[in-house]
Write an enzyme that holds these catalytic residues in place. Structure first.
Site, PDB file in Angstrom:
ATOM      1  N   ASP A  53       0.866  -1.185   0.000  1.00  0.00           N
ATOM      2  CA  ASP A  53       0.000   0.000   0.000  1.00  0.00           C
ATOM      3  C   ASP A  53       0.902   1.235   0.000  1.00  0.00           C
ATOM      4  O   ASP A  53       2.126   1.125  -0.175  1.00  0.00           O
ATOM      5  CB  ASP A  53      -0.997  -0.043   1.172  1.00  0.00           C
ATOM      6  CG  ASP A  53      -0.341   0.202   2.534  1.00  0.00           C
ATOM      7  OD1 ASP A  53       0.897   0.362   2.595  1.00  0.00           O
ATOM      8  OD2 ASP A  53      -1.081   0.228   3.538  1.00  0.00           O
ATOM      9  N   CYS A  83       3.446  -2.815   3.973  1.00  0.00           N
ATOM     10  CA  CYS A  83       2.475  -1.781   4.347  1.00  0.00           C
ATOM     11  C   CYS A  83       3.103  -0.975   5.478  1.00  0.00           C
ATOM     12  O   CYS A  83       4.332  -0.969   5.608  1.00  0.00           O
ATOM     13  CB  CYS A  83       1.110  -2.380   4.697  1.00  0.00           C
ATOM     14  SG  CYS A  83       1.031  -3.354   6.217  1.00  0.00           S
ATOM     15  N   THR A  90       2.895  -1.334   8.858  1.00  0.00           N
ATOM     16  CA  THR A  90       3.432  -2.207   9.906  1.00  0.00           C
ATOM     17  C   THR A  90       3.828  -3.582   9.393  1.00  0.00           C
ATOM     18  O   THR A  90       4.521  -4.323  10.096  1.00  0.00           O
ATOM     19  CB  THR A  90       2.366  -2.438  10.991  1.00  0.00           C
ATOM     20  OG1 THR A  90       1.211  -3.007  10.357  1.00  0.00           O
ATOM     21  CG2 THR A  90       1.990  -1.139  11.693  1.00  0.00           C
ATOM     22  N   HIS A  95      11.224 -23.298   9.106  1.00  0.00           N
ATOM     23  CA  HIS A  95      10.251 -24.071   9.884  1.00  0.00           C
ATOM     24  C   HIS A  95       8.821 -23.968   9.362  1.00  0.00           C
ATOM     25  O   HIS A  95       8.069 -24.939   9.446  1.00  0.00           O
ATOM     26  CB  HIS A  95      10.259 -23.601  11.349  1.00  0.00           C
ATOM     27  CG  HIS A  95      11.462 -24.071  12.116  1.00  0.00           C
ATOM     28  ND1 HIS A  95      11.543 -24.014  13.490  1.00  0.00           N
ATOM     29  CD2 HIS A  95      12.642 -24.611  11.690  1.00  0.00           C
ATOM     30  CE1 HIS A  95      12.712 -24.509  13.891  1.00  0.00           C
ATOM     31  NE2 HIS A  95      13.401 -24.857  12.808  1.00  0.00           N
ATOM     32  N   HIS A 106       8.280 -30.295  10.958  1.00  0.00           N
ATOM     33  CA  HIS A 106       7.810 -29.015  10.423  1.00  0.00           C
ATOM     34  C   HIS A 106       6.796 -29.239   9.293  1.00  0.00           C
ATOM     35  O   HIS A 106       5.797 -28.517   9.199  1.00  0.00           O
ATOM     36  CB  HIS A 106       8.998 -28.182   9.956  1.00  0.00           C
ATOM     37  CG  HIS A 106       9.934 -27.831  11.070  1.00  0.00           C
ATOM     38  ND1 HIS A 106       9.500 -27.213  12.229  1.00  0.00           N
ATOM     39  CD2 HIS A 106      11.257 -28.063  11.234  1.00  0.00           C
ATOM     40  CE1 HIS A 106      10.525 -27.048  13.051  1.00  0.00           C
ATOM     41  NE2 HIS A 106      11.603 -27.570  12.475  1.00  0.00           N
TER      42      HIS A 106
END
Ligand code: RB5
Length: 147
Positions: free
Chosen positions: A7, A64, A66, A97, A133
């Protein structure tokens, strides 16, 4: 081929990472946004995540403010395992993992230099393939299929 999406708040990071990918000769497809005008991260998360989910791109990088909102949106696309990271250890471990297929970074959290470092680690690390995993990832997929 690497899918890119962002964004307005992730534009600067994406452009820094794009320049670095160019230097490394890594091909990418940029799904936008391309301008600093305010926009909605879910729109671009979907475009890039679809390309990863359908195999057009092997991995994706999302940006973005955060890294959180765009990761939440990407993770709604079936087959996507998007990881929001801001440290090197997590960026490596989420490939080893979790076999994460999208890395999400925040333009208000990490510097362009750090973003490049995290993207390199993410792109250069392969899934470990270890049974425990793989089993846990299969459980995530099962969960996705039951809801
Ligand atoms: C946009 O202002 C901001 O909310 C968005 O980029 C992101 O940080 C949301 O998680």
């Amino acid at each position: 081929m690497i899918a890119l999406g962002n964004d307005h708040a992730g534009l600067e990071l994406k452009n820094a990472v794009k320049a670095h990918l160019d230097e490394r000769g890594i091909e990418y497809k940029d799904f936008g946004t391309y301008t600093p005008d305010s926009c909605d991260y879910a729109v671009y998360a979907e475009k890039a995540a679809r390309a990863v989910a359908n195999g057009e791109c092997e991995l994706g990088l999302l940006f973005c403010g955060t890294g959180v909102g765009i990761s939440m949106a990407a993770n709604k696309v079936r087959g996507i395992r998007a990881a929001c990271c801001s440290d090197k250890f997590s960026a490596e471990m989420t490939r080893l993992h979790n076999d994460a297929n999208m890395l999400c970074l925040g333009g208000r959290v990490v510097t362009p230099e750090k973003a490049i470092e995290l993207c390199d680690i993410f792109l250069d690390t392969a899934f470990s393939g270890e049974e425990r995993h793989a089993r846990r990832i299969a459980q995530i997929t099962d969960l996705e299929n039951r809801f």
